[in-house]
Design a protein around this motif. Structure first.
Motif, mmCIF file in Angstrom:
data_model
loop_
_atom_site.group_PDB
_atom_site.id
_atom_site.type_symbol
_atom_site.label_atom_id
_atom_site.label_comp_id
_atom_site.label_asym_id
_atom_site.label_seq_id
_atom_site.Cartn_x
_atom_site.Cartn_y
_atom_site.Cartn_z
ATOM 1 N N VAL A 1 9.767 14.273 5.724
ATOM 2 C CA VAL A 1 10.575 13.478 4.812
ATOM 3 C C VAL A 1 10.376 13.928 3.368
ATOM 4 O O VAL A 1 9.243 14.137 2.926
ATOM 5 C CB VAL A 1 10.238 11.972 4.952
ATOM 6 N N VAL A 2 11.482 14.065 2.651
ATOM 7 C CA VAL A 2 11.478 14.367 1.225
ATOM 8 C C VAL A 2 12.318 13.297 0.535
ATOM 9 O O VAL A 2 13.397 12.932 1.013
ATOM 10 C CB VAL A 2 12.054 15.763 0.940
ATOM 11 N N GLN B 1 8.470 7.827 6.234
ATOM 12 C CA GLN B 1 7.757 8.923 6.879
ATOM 13 C C GLN B 1 6.872 8.433 8.013
ATOM 14 O O GLN B 1 6.784 9.071 9.073
ATOM 15 C CB GLN B 1 6.922 9.686 5.859
ATOM 16 N N ARG B 2 6.201 7.304 7.836
ATOM 17 C CA ARG B 2 5.345 6.768 8.894
ATOM 18 C C ARG B 2 6.168 6.424 10.135
ATOM 19 O O ARG B 2 5.713 6.626 11.256
ATOM 20 C CB ARG B 2 4.601 5.525 8.392
ATOM 21 N N ARG B 3 7.371 5.934 9.927
ATOM 22 C CA ARG B 3 8.232 5.611 11.061
ATOM 23 C C ARG B 3 8.840 6.875 11.669
ATOM 24 O O ARG B 3 8.968 6.988 12.896
ATOM 25 C CB ARG B 3 9.338 4.655 10.630
ATOM 26 N N ASP C 1 4.307 16.218 -5.875
ATOM 27 C CA ASP C 1 3.609 16.846 -4.757
ATOM 28 C C ASP C 1 3.228 15.910 -3.615
ATOM 29 O O ASP C 1 2.448 16.283 -2.741
ATOM 30 C CB ASP C 1 2.368 17.585 -5.250
ATOM 31 N N SER C 2 3.775 14.710 -3.582
ATOM 32 C CA SER C 2 3.486 13.799 -2.479
ATOM 33 C C SER C 2 4.545 12.716 -2.399
ATOM 34 O O SER C 2 5.194 12.392 -3.397
ATOM 35 C CB SER C 2 2.105 13.149 -2.650
ATOM 36 N N LEU C 3 4.709 12.169 -1.209
ATOM 37 C CA LEU C 3 5.597 11.018 -1.072
ATOM 38 C C LEU C 3 5.037 9.818 -1.817
ATOM 39 O O LEU C 3 5.779 8.966 -2.289
ATOM 40 C CB LEU C 3 5.803 10.671 0.402
ATOM 41 N N ARG D 1 0.816 -1.219 0.000
ATOM 42 C CA ARG D 1 0.000 0.000 0.000
ATOM 43 C C ARG D 1 0.848 1.267 0.000
ATOM 44 O O ARG D 1 0.340 2.351 -0.303
ATOM 45 C CB ARG D 1 -0.913 0.020 1.226
ATOM 46 N N PHE D 2 2.128 1.119 0.347
ATOM 47 C CA PHE D 2 2.955 2.304 0.537
ATOM 48 C C PHE D 2 4.273 2.197 -0.223
ATOM 49 O O PHE D 2 4.857 1.119 -0.333
ATOM 50 C CB PHE D 2 3.271 2.505 2.029
#
Length: 220
Positions: free
Chosen positions: A132-133, A124-126, A187-189, A116-117
């Protein structure tokens, strides 16, 4: 946080990782006029010679000290070590994720197996208290120095910069441009998946217009 960094003409950079990638990133950042420190997992004395030879001018430091003084933290550690990385060590920092999850190379890493990721979304979730970039992951460390070109050069290669925070993306894009690359902002991870192994721009030398077309076609 990013507003303060944006106001500085040359943010201070801490590179975490003294393997193949970290010293090259430190070297090109130094050449672009940035103050750079390099840290590994232990005593900076152990990487002092590496730093002197591969990134002369960079300061070897304890990781905690390097991060504390940095505006931008570049995460250039081996991906299999990330599960043991302490999220609190970079809390409140702008973190550039240069890592890739590539099972044929890294083996299966359970942390990154959730389909899913994308890998930077998992980072970033961690690192929930950091911003995060994702960038610098889709060209080889051995190319990073040689492929640089001045602004306006017809041979100037483009790199993607992906993140959920537009201000942070702008900060990192400015660094990439000063190093010697055009940037294409994503515009998004989540869109950063396009930069990963198997994506349309991974390992492919593209000019800005070609890069934009490649990621837009894939995202359509």
């Amino acid at each position: 946080m990013t507003g303060a960094v944006l106001s500085r003409p040359r943010p201070r950079i801490a590179v975490l990782g003294a393997g193949h990638t970290g010293p090259v990133i430190a070297r090109v950042a130094l050449a672009a006029g940035y103050r750079v420190s390099v840290a590994a997992s232990g005593d900076p004395a152990k990487i002092e010679l590496i730093t002197q030879v591969l990134a002369p001018g960079a300061e070897p430091r304890w990781a905690a000290d390097a991060v504390k003084d940095a505006d931008i933290v570049v995460l250039a550690i081996p991906l299999h070590k990330f599960a043991a990385f302490d999220p609190s060590s970079v809390a409140g920092k702008l973190v550039v994720d240069t890592m890739n999850y590539w099972p044929p190379v890294d083996g299966v890493q359970e942390l990154f197996e959730d389909p899913r990721f994308g890998s930077s979304e998992i980072v970033q979730r961690r690192l929930a208290r950091s911003t995060v970039v994702k960038t610098l992951n889709h060209l080889g460390y051995h190319e990073l120095e040689d492929e640089r070109r001045p602004a306006g050069s017809p041979e100037r290669r483009a790199l993607g910069v992906a993140g959920d925070d537009s201000g942070a993306v702008d900060v990192v894009a400015q660094v990439i441009e000063r190093i010697g690359y055009d940037t294409v902002r994503l515009d998004s991870l989540r869109a950063g998946r396009l930069l990963e192994p198997g994506g349309p721009v991974f390992g492919v030398p593209l000019r800005r217009s070609e890069f934009e077309q490649a990621v837009w076609v894939e995202a359509a």
